[in-house]
Design a protein around this motif. Structure first.
Motif, short mmCIF file in Angstrom:
data_model
loop_
_atom_site.label_atom_id
_atom_site.label_comp_id
_atom_site.label_asym_id
_atom_site.label_seq_id
_atom_site.Cartn_x
_atom_site.Cartn_y
_atom_site.Cartn_z
N VAL A 612 4.27 -28.74 -31.51
CA VAL A 612 3.62 -28.23 -32.49
C VAL A 612 3.34 -28.62 -34.33
N THR A 613 2.63 -27.88 -34.32
CA THR A 613 2.63 -29.31 -35.56
C THR A 613 3.71 -28.93 -37.11
N ASP A 614 3.71 -29.72 -37.60
CA ASP A 614 4.97 -29.33 -38.95
C ASP A 614 4.76 -27.51 -40.08
N THR A 615 3.51 -27.61 -39.62
CA THR A 615 3.74 -26.26 -41.02
C THR A 615 3.61 -24.81 -40.15
N ALA A 616 4.54 -25.02 -38.66
CA ALA A 616 4.36 -24.21 -37.27
C ALA A 616 5.84 -23.23 -38.11
N ASP A 617 5.65 -21.59 -38.28
CA ASP A 617 6.68 -21.04 -38.32
C ASP A 617 7.13 -21.09 -37.57
N LEU A 618 8.29 -21.48 -36.74
CA LEU A 618 9.31 -20.84 -35.58
C LEU A 618 10.17 -19.67 -35.46
N SER A 619 10.42 -19.02 -36.52
CA SER A 619 10.76 -18.13 -36.88
C SER A 619 10.85 -16.89 -35.98
N SER A 620 8.92 -16.49 -35.39
CA SER A 620 8.55 -15.92 -35.83
C SER A 620 7.20 -15.92 -34.08
N ILE A 621 7.81 -16.47 -34.00
CA ILE A 621 7.35 -17.06 -32.81
C ILE A 621 6.64 -15.52 -31.25
N LEU A 640 8.94 -11.19 -30.31
CA LEU A 640 9.05 -12.09 -31.17
C LEU A 640 10.63 -12.52 -31.13
N LEU A 641 10.33 -14.00 -31.44
CA LEU A 641 11.37 -15.22 -31.14
C LEU A 641 11.45 -16.31 -32.32
N ASP A 642 12.74 -15.92 -31.95
CA ASP A 642 13.61 -17.09 -33.69
C ASP A 642 13.64 -18.72 -32.41
N LEU A 643 13.59 -19.51 -33.24
CA LEU A 643 12.99 -20.53 -32.57
C LEU A 643 13.41 -21.71 -33.58
N ARG A 644 13.50 -21.58 -34.42
CA ARG A 644 14.11 -22.57 -35.12
C ARG A 644 15.72 -23.33 -34.74
N SER A 645 15.71 -23.59 -33.95
CA SER A 645 16.91 -24.11 -33.31
C SER A 645 16.30 -25.05 -32.32
N ARG A 646 14.69 -24.75 -32.44
CA ARG A 646 14.38 -25.41 -31.24
C ARG A 646 14.99 -25.95 -29.91
N ASN A 647 15.33 -24.91 -29.49
CA ASN A 647 15.72 -24.77 -27.96
C ASN A 647 14.66 -24.02 -26.93
N PHE A 648 13.61 -24.23 -27.03
CA PHE A 648 11.96 -23.99 -26.21
C PHE A 648 12.99 -23.71 -25.06
N GLN A 649 13.33 -24.44 -24.33
CA GLN A 649 13.30 -24.54 -23.01
C GLN A 649 14.76 -22.80 -22.34
N ALA A 650 15.00 -22.60 -23.20
CA ALA A 650 15.63 -21.24 -22.64
C ALA A 650 14.46 -20.53 -22.89
N VAL A 651 13.23 -20.43 -23.22
CA VAL A 651 12.23 -19.16 -23.29
C VAL A 651 11.41 -20.03 -21.98
N ARG A 652 11.83 -18.79 -20.48
CA ARG A 652 11.05 -19.31 -18.87
C ARG A 652 9.48 -18.28 -19.67
N LEU A 653 8.65 -18.99 -19.00
CA LEU A 653 7.78 -18.56 -19.09
C LEU A 653 7.03 -18.02 -17.49
N SER A 654 6.10 -17.34 -17.82
CA SER A 654 4.98 -16.91 -16.02
C SER A 654 3.19 -16.47 -16.68
N PRO A 655 3.01 -16.81 -15.49
CA PRO A 655 1.83 -16.93 -15.43
C PRO A 655 1.19 -15.55 -16.29
N ARG A 656 0.30 -15.58 -17.11
CA ARG A 656 -0.23 -14.79 -17.87
C ARG A 656 -0.21 -13.90 -18.71
N ASP A 657 1.41 -15.04 -19.30
CA ASP A 657 1.83 -14.63 -20.64
C ASP A 657 1.16 -15.06 -22.06
N GLY A 658 0.99 -15.18 -23.12
CA GLY A 658 0.58 -14.96 -24.40
C GLY A 658 1.47 -15.96 -25.41
N ILE A 659 1.59 -16.90 -25.79
CA ILE A 659 2.48 -17.48 -26.89
C ILE A 659 1.49 -18.26 -27.99
#
Length: 923
Positions: A612-621, A640-659
């Motif tokens: 992610v870029t340095d200007t990303a708002d990780l509180s409302s992904i 809406l996901l709050d990932l300011r903790s940068r725990n991206f691994q906890a979000v599991r994705l499936s085909p056809r998802d949109g981030i």
């Protein structure tokens, strides 16, 4: 002790000398070193020919093969860089014989009869056979053989003599000896015994000199039957060569040899094919050779070492397949062959059947050797983004993906780590399907997949996946295809005046065909050069919601990237990847569509997207997801996901998802503005949201004393686009009016056809000029900081891409149009437009003073006030443009010309604005 003396072989001249080798030339000096007298080339050629005749045993003065002229002495050979002489002309292909034509009508590939090209025609008039080299001890001496006898010891002499016609050998000091009909070994022993008995103390050495010439008769199916001269050591093959070979209608397996020694059958196949016992090929003087007609033949084709037509053994009507196959060098495959026999039944019909090696082949049969099952088995393929596409064998390291990619260096740099595919063939339906796997997990040893026979492992490159977001794919997702640019056709033909220039159709149209003429078609799809895009466009039109997650990406359509090679090799791979892709937008370094395996972590996806870029708002992904259950209703859920903790691994994705990763709110706008001209610090400035023109002028240090705010030029891209659309709309309306005028004049039957055609042509030129004109995009704004301070409502909000040009204060007024002397005049305070027109020489005859107008420096326009009732118009500020148009009343029959003058006025305003911008940029 007797020693056999051997004469050295001498090369014989060919009937047709080579173009690459020249005959030898005489030396320039004698053996003692004395110079050799220069001889003409003809004399040198004659001397060389006599030497060659003597070495070949030909009588001197007899006919001899022709030699090419010898090159002059001292001539240098051609340098290495020169091209060699041209090759001899190609020999025309020999026509098919009746036997070959018989089988050519039954086989796909014509075959030649075996063995007949072995024989080559020998030089005419010269005996064929081995006349030089070692002579065996069992050589049968005959009349006219030359014997060389050397006596050593008490009697020393060399004797060269010939066997007489009576077959006797006559020597001095010895009684005559019967030599004809005896072997060389017997005669040598006879001479040794007589020398011991009658010439005591002397030894005898015996050798053969020039051998005699024998003749045999060759008849039957040969090219030149008759008596042929041969060397005494010649055999049956030499005799057939001397007769120019055997015809293809003659037998090679039943050659009869008759003579004093009896009669025998000679089979030449063991000599030519190397299969079978070697026959007796010896000949004696007086033998006769007869070649009978060819016997039964069979054809062997397909995968054999030597496909040809072979003759059955002499006197046999059939032969086992194994025997005939050995003549053809056996099958190319050691095992797994299928022998397809084409034979003839009792009624002459062709019959096919498969046979074994022990099955006999009959006369006229044709055999085709084929593989039993010509398929690939126990093989794998590794392709795509690899160092070298390879084929591997099943088993061992090829039993699983981990073993196949045990060395990670097989994969080229920058692969797409989140997905690779195995193209697998279903053993029951033989259909192919893709099975994805995580390449990064495989290379790290965290997963594995067993491989099956025929699997094709395809590794994707990161560039292949980024192509999924390209404009080319986005257009295919909308179901769009490239179409041929055939302009539409007018519904009716335009009426044409007689004897005048034809009226051409308006731009963007083609002329309608005459009544009864051929109709022209509209644009047809030209197709795509990438079959994967064609399949995608068909699928997208068939199910518009199938790729809904990929259509909402909103990627810019800039350019058109070529189709990657992997999608040319595997067209169905494109739709498979899009079905299993995730849409990543917003503040990712590489946004796009990324194929993933189900239950992939967001951290893995962001890793291939560069993070992610340095200007990303990780509180409302924002995570958009469709349910995986195939129900009648497919609701879309957003989280809406709050990932300011940068725990991206906890979000599991499936085909056809949109981030969607939003950007944190910032006051800076998305683009810069440009300040040109009389500013204290002109240049390019970034702006914040809601910044106004007065604030931007203050940031630039204000205006210089020479600035002219009333003439400031303010351009904006959105305004430019709207003005350009207006030009295009006016051009279309003008062309429509042209067609209406032309049609109306044609209906009333006016005689001014030539004038109408000229007017229509002029109008079309005006419409073309409108289409090509570039709008200035100018807005009328107030740019004086003093006025803006008192009138905040006039202070315009800045947008990215705006251009502000502040000119210097001008000192002229320009007068153009229907005046006597158009040009620029010095500004005089208080003068109105009429004074400037008078200073320009006054108006012309057809000037329309009532429609004259001013273009003021700020971009607005006003009436010039030249009419008698307009009282001179307003005061003219410096930098203004006075335009005096023509009076269209003499041309009222062209009603559209008045509209054209209005359009010309708009173009004049745009031209004036562009001129101000140009002058300001130059300053």
């Amino acid at each position: 002790m007797l020693v056999q003396m051997v004469s050295m072989p001498v090369a014989r001249a060919q009937n047709h000398p080579s173009t690459l080798l020249a005959p030898p030339s005489l030396p320039s000096t004698l053996p003692g070193g004395a110079p050799l007298q220069s001889l003409p080339p003809s004399a040198q050629q004659e001397i060389l020919q006599r030497l060659l005749d003597a070495g070949a045993g030909r009588p001197l003065g007899g006919p001899s093969p022709a030699l090419p002229p010898a090159p002059p002495r001292g001539a240098n050979p051609p340098p290495p860089g020169m091209a060699p002489p041209p090759p001899p002309a190609a020999v025309p292909e020999e026509p098919l014989s009746p036997v070959e034509q018989f089988f050519a009508n039954r086989l796909t590939q014509p075959l030649r009869q075996f063995g007949y090209d072995t024989f080559r025609s020998g030089p005419g008039g010269a005996p064929v056979g081995n006349a030089f080299g070692n002579v065996p001890d069992d050589y049968m001496i005959g009349r006219d053989d030359e014997l060389v006898i050397a006596l050593r010891g008490r009697s020393r002499q060399n004797i060269t003599t010939r066997v007489t016609r009576e077959g006797m050998l006559i020597l001095p000091d010895l009684p005559p000896i019967a030599a004809a009909g005896r072997t060389l070994r017997d005669l040598r022993g006879e001479l040794e015994s007589r020398a011991q008995r009658e010439l005591q103390g002397s030894e005898v050495f015996l050798s053969l000199g020039q051998l005699r010439q024998v003749t045999v008769f060759v008849g039957g199916e040969v090219a030149r039957p008759g008596v042929v001269p041969l060397a005494p050591l010649a055999n049956v093959l030499d005799a057939l060569v001397a007769a120019s070979g055997v015809r293809k209608s003659g037998s090679l397996r039943a050659v009869r040899v008759e003579g004093p020694g009896g009669r025998r059958i000679v089979d030449l196949y063991p000599v030519i094919a190397g299969e079978g016992a070697a026959p007796d090929l010896t000949l004696r003087e007086g033998d006769r050779i007869l070649v009978p007609p060819i016997g039964g033949v069979v054809a062997l084709g397909g995968e054999v070492s030597r496909p040809a037509i072979y003759e059955l053994p002499a006197g046999g009507a059939q032969a086992p397949l194994g025997t005939m196959l050995r003549l053809a060098g056996d099958a190319l495959r050691p095992t797994g062959n299928r022998y397809l026999l084409e034979t003839t039944d009792g009624e002459g019909r062709r019959a096919f059947r498969e046979i074994s090696l022990s099955t006999p082949m009959r006369r006229g049969d044709a055999l085709l050797v084929q593989p039993g099952s010509d398929v690939q088995s126990q093989q794998l393929r590794l392709s795509g983004h690899v160092v070298q596409p390879t084929t591997r064998a099943m088993g061992g390291r090829g039993a699983s993906l981990r073993g196949l990619l045990a060395d990670s260096r097989l994969v080229r740099p920058d692969p797409y780590a989140r997905m690779a595919v195995v193209l697998r063939v279903d053993a029951r339906s033989r259909g192919r399907r893709f099975q994805p796997f995580d390449l990064a997990a495989l290379l790290q040893g965290r997963t594995d997949l067993p491989l099956a026979e025929g699997d094709d492992v395809v590794i994707l490159a990161l560039s292949d996946v980024l192509w999924l977001s390209s404009p080319t794919v986005q257009r295919a997702l909308r179901g769009e295809t490239e179409t041929s640019t055939v302009p539409p056709t007018l519904p009716v033909a335009l009426p044409q005046p007689r004897g005048a220039t034809p009226i051409p159709p308006p731009q963007g149209f083609t002329a309608a065909p005459p009544p009864g003429g051929p109709q022209t078609g509209s644009g047809l799809p030209a197709g795509l050069d990438c079959p994967a895009l064609t399949q995608l466009a068909i699928a997208a039109r068939s199910s518009p919601q199938r790729f809904g997650h990929a259509r909402v990406a909103g990627f810019p359509e800039i350019g058109a990237l070529p189709c990657p090679q992997v999608f040319l090799d595997y067209p169905a791979l494109l739709t498979f990847l899009l079905d299993n892709s995730v849409l990543l937008t917003g503040e990712a370094r590489l946004p796009g569509l990324y194929p993933i395996i189900d239950n992939t972590g967001l951290d893995a996806l962001l890793a291939v997207a560069g993070g992610v870029t340095d200007t990303a708002d990780l509180s409302s992904i924002e995570l958009a997801r469709e349910p995986t259950e195939q129900t009648s209703a497919i609701p879309l859920s957003r989280t809406l996901l709050d990932l300011r903790s940068r725990n991206f691994q906890a979000v599991r994705l499936s085909p056809r998802d949109g981030i969607r990763i939003p950007r944190g709110f910032g006051d800076r706008d998305t683009g810069p503005v440009s300040l040109v001209g009389e500013f204290q610090r002109p240049g390019i400035y970034d702006i914040r949201r809601g910044e106004r023109l007065s604030e931007l002028i203050a940031r630039a240090g204000g205006l210089t004393p020479q600035a002219y705010p009333y003439g400031a030029v303010f351009t904006r891209e959105s305004v430019r686009n709207r003005q350009q659309e207006g030009f295009q709309r006016t051009a279309r309306e003008l062309e429509t009016g042209l067609m209406q005028v032309a049609a109306g004049q044609a209906v009333v039957g006016t005689r001014q056809g030539a004038d109408i055609a000229g007017a229509v042509a002029a109008g079309r030129e005006m419409a073309a000029a409108l289409r090509e004109a570039r709008a200035a995009g100018r807005m009328v704004v107030e740019a004086n900081p003093v006025v803006l301070a008192g009138r905040p409502d006039l202070d315009v909000l800045m947008e990215p891409g705006d251009l502000v040009v502040m000119p210097k204060r001008p000192n002229e007024v320009t007068v153009v149009g229907s005046v006597q002397n158009p040009g620029s005049l010095q500004f005089v305070t208080g003068w109105r437009a009429s004074r400037y027109v008078t200073a320009a020489g006054g108006t012309q005859r057809f000037a329309d003073q009532s429609r004259a107008f001013l273009v003021l420096p700020n971009g607005t326009s006003a009436p010039a006030g030249l009419g008698s009732w307009q009282q001179g118009g307003p005061p003219v500020p410096p930098g203004s443009l006075v335009i005096v148009p023509n009076d269209p009343s003499p041309f009222e029959s062209w009603g559209f010309l008045r509209d054209m003058t209005q359009v010309a006025g708009q173009l004049a305003i745009s031209a004036a604005a562009l001129a101000v911008i140009t002058r300001g940029s130059g300053n």
